[in-house]
Enzyme design. Structure first.
Site, short mmCIF file in Angstrom:
data_model
loop_
_atom_site.label_atom_id
_atom_site.label_comp_id
_atom_site.label_asym_id
_atom_site.label_seq_id
_atom_site.Cartn_x
_atom_site.Cartn_y
_atom_site.Cartn_z
N HIS A 1 -10.59 -5.46 -3.33
CA HIS A 1 -9.25 -5.74 -2.80
C HIS A 1 -9.33 -6.11 -1.33
O HIS A 1 -10.24 -5.69 -0.62
CB HIS A 1 -8.31 -4.54 -2.98
CG HIS A 1 -8.84 -3.25 -2.43
ND1 HIS A 1 -9.78 -2.48 -3.09
CD2 HIS A 1 -8.58 -2.59 -1.27
CE1 HIS A 1 -10.06 -1.42 -2.37
NE2 HIS A 1 -9.35 -1.46 -1.25
N GLU B 1 -12.20 3.46 -1.10
CA GLU B 1 -11.69 4.55 -1.96
C GLU B 1 -11.51 4.11 -3.40
O GLU B 1 -11.70 4.88 -4.32
CB GLU B 1 -10.32 5.03 -1.45
CG GLU B 1 -10.35 5.83 -0.17
CD GLU B 1 -8.94 6.06 0.37
OE1 GLU B 1 -7.97 5.94 -0.41
OE2 GLU B 1 -8.83 6.33 1.57
N VAL B 2 -11.04 2.87 -3.55
CA VAL B 2 -10.72 2.39 -4.90
C VAL B 2 -11.76 1.34 -5.30
O VAL B 2 -11.88 0.29 -4.65
CB VAL B 2 -9.29 1.79 -4.95
CG1 VAL B 2 -8.96 1.30 -6.36
CG2 VAL B 2 -8.26 2.81 -4.46
N HIS C 1 -7.00 -5.88 2.16
CA HIS C 1 -5.82 -5.34 2.85
C HIS C 1 -5.26 -6.44 3.75
O HIS C 1 -6.03 -7.14 4.41
CB HIS C 1 -6.21 -4.17 3.76
CG HIS C 1 -6.79 -2.99 3.07
ND1 HIS C 1 -6.08 -1.82 2.88
CD2 HIS C 1 -8.01 -2.77 2.53
CE1 HIS C 1 -6.85 -0.93 2.26
NE2 HIS C 1 -8.04 -1.48 2.04
N ASP D 1 0.85 -1.19 0.00
CA ASP D 1 0.00 0.00 0.00
C ASP D 1 0.89 1.25 0.00
O ASP D 1 1.91 1.30 0.68
CB ASP D 1 -0.90 0.00 1.25
CG ASP D 1 -2.05 0.99 1.12
OD1 ASP D 1 -3.20 0.54 0.99
OD2 ASP D 1 -1.79 2.21 1.13
N ILE D 2 0.50 2.26 -0.74
CA ILE D 2 1.29 3.48 -0.87
C ILE D 2 1.29 4.29 0.43
O ILE D 2 2.20 5.09 0.68
CB ILE D 2 0.77 4.33 -2.06
CG1 ILE D 2 1.86 5.24 -2.59
CG2 ILE D 2 -0.49 5.10 -1.70
CD1 ILE D 2 1.52 5.87 -3.94
P1 5GP Z 1 -9.84 1.29 0.31
O1 5GP Z 1 -10.16 2.49 1.13
O2 5GP Z 1 -10.43 1.40 -1.07
O3 5GP Z 1 -10.17 0.00 1.00
O4 5GP Z 1 -8.26 1.25 0.18
C1 5GP Z 1 -7.56 1.75 -0.89
C2 5GP Z 1 -6.08 1.67 -0.54
O5 5GP Z 1 -5.34 1.91 -1.70
C3 5GP Z 1 -5.63 2.73 0.49
O6 5GP Z 1 -5.08 2.07 1.62
C4 5GP Z 1 -4.60 3.55 -0.28
O7 5GP Z 1 -3.52 3.96 0.52
C5 5GP Z 1 -4.19 2.61 -1.39
N1 5GP Z 1 -3.75 3.29 -2.60
C6 5GP Z 1 -4.38 4.34 -3.22
N2 5GP Z 1 -3.69 4.70 -4.31
C7 5GP Z 1 -2.63 3.86 -4.39
C8 5GP Z 1 -1.55 3.74 -5.32
O8 5GP Z 1 -1.44 4.47 -6.30
N3 5GP Z 1 -0.65 2.75 -5.09
C9 5GP Z 1 -0.73 1.91 -4.01
N4 5GP Z 1 0.21 1.00 -3.88
N5 5GP Z 1 -1.74 2.01 -3.12
C10 5GP Z 1 -2.67 2.96 -3.31
#
Ligand code: 5GP
Length: 125
Positions: free
Chosen positions: A110, A105-106, A112, A39-40
């Site tokens: 996925h 967010e994405v 984690h 994760d970034i």
């Molecule tokens: P969500 O909130 O959708 O469950 O988690 C999305 C995750 O994607 C977040 O933890 C965020 O830090 C990670 N993320 C967002 N953009 C990028 C990216 O460009 N590269 C990587 N490696 N992780 C990302």
């Protein structure tokens, strides 16, 4: 049939772009149906994301639209990553956000994977 209420998969989302190698990622694992990368913005010492290679928004989307081979391959990848990172003995946590209430967010399904130290309570109160 698409999952009701989810809308269309957005092929420009950041994980779709990572899958197409349009943007870089620190990959730790790949099999036929999934990739895993750091994760970034890590929320733990080890914070890895495991994503299916197919275009799925949510768990329901994935489990109703994907083939059995994709589903098996994805969950095998989650287990393989934990093993590869030596997390079986100390332990680790997996978590998946779905939709607005979870703050997803994405919009590409996925999981984690967090580890590397005691992780505290499951949810902040
Ligand atoms: P969500 O909130 O959708 O469950 O988690 C999305 C995750 O994607 C977040 O933890 C965020 O830090 C990670 N993320 C967002 N953009 C990028 C990216 O460009 N590269 C990587 N490696 N992780 C990302």
């Amino acid at each position: 049939m698409p999952v009701k209420g989810l809308g269309e998969y957005d092929p420009t989302n950041i994980f779709a772009r990572i899958l197409r190698s349009e943007i870089p990622s620190r990959r730790v694992f790949e099999n036929e149906h999934a990739i895993a990368f750091h994760d970034i913005n890590p929320q733990a010492a080890i914070h890895v994301l495991v994503i299916p290679k197919g275009a799925y928004i949510s768990l329901a989307d994935f489990t109703t639209q994907a083939s059995d081979a994709e589903i098996t391959g994805f969950f095998k990848a989650v287990g393989a990553v934990a093993k590869q990172l030596d997390l079986e003995t100390p332990g680790y946590r997996i978590l998946a956000n779905m939709g607005e209430h979870a703050g997803q967010e994405v919009p590409h399904f996925h999981v984690h994977l967090f580890g590397g130290h005691p992780l505290g309570p499951m949810l902040a109160r």
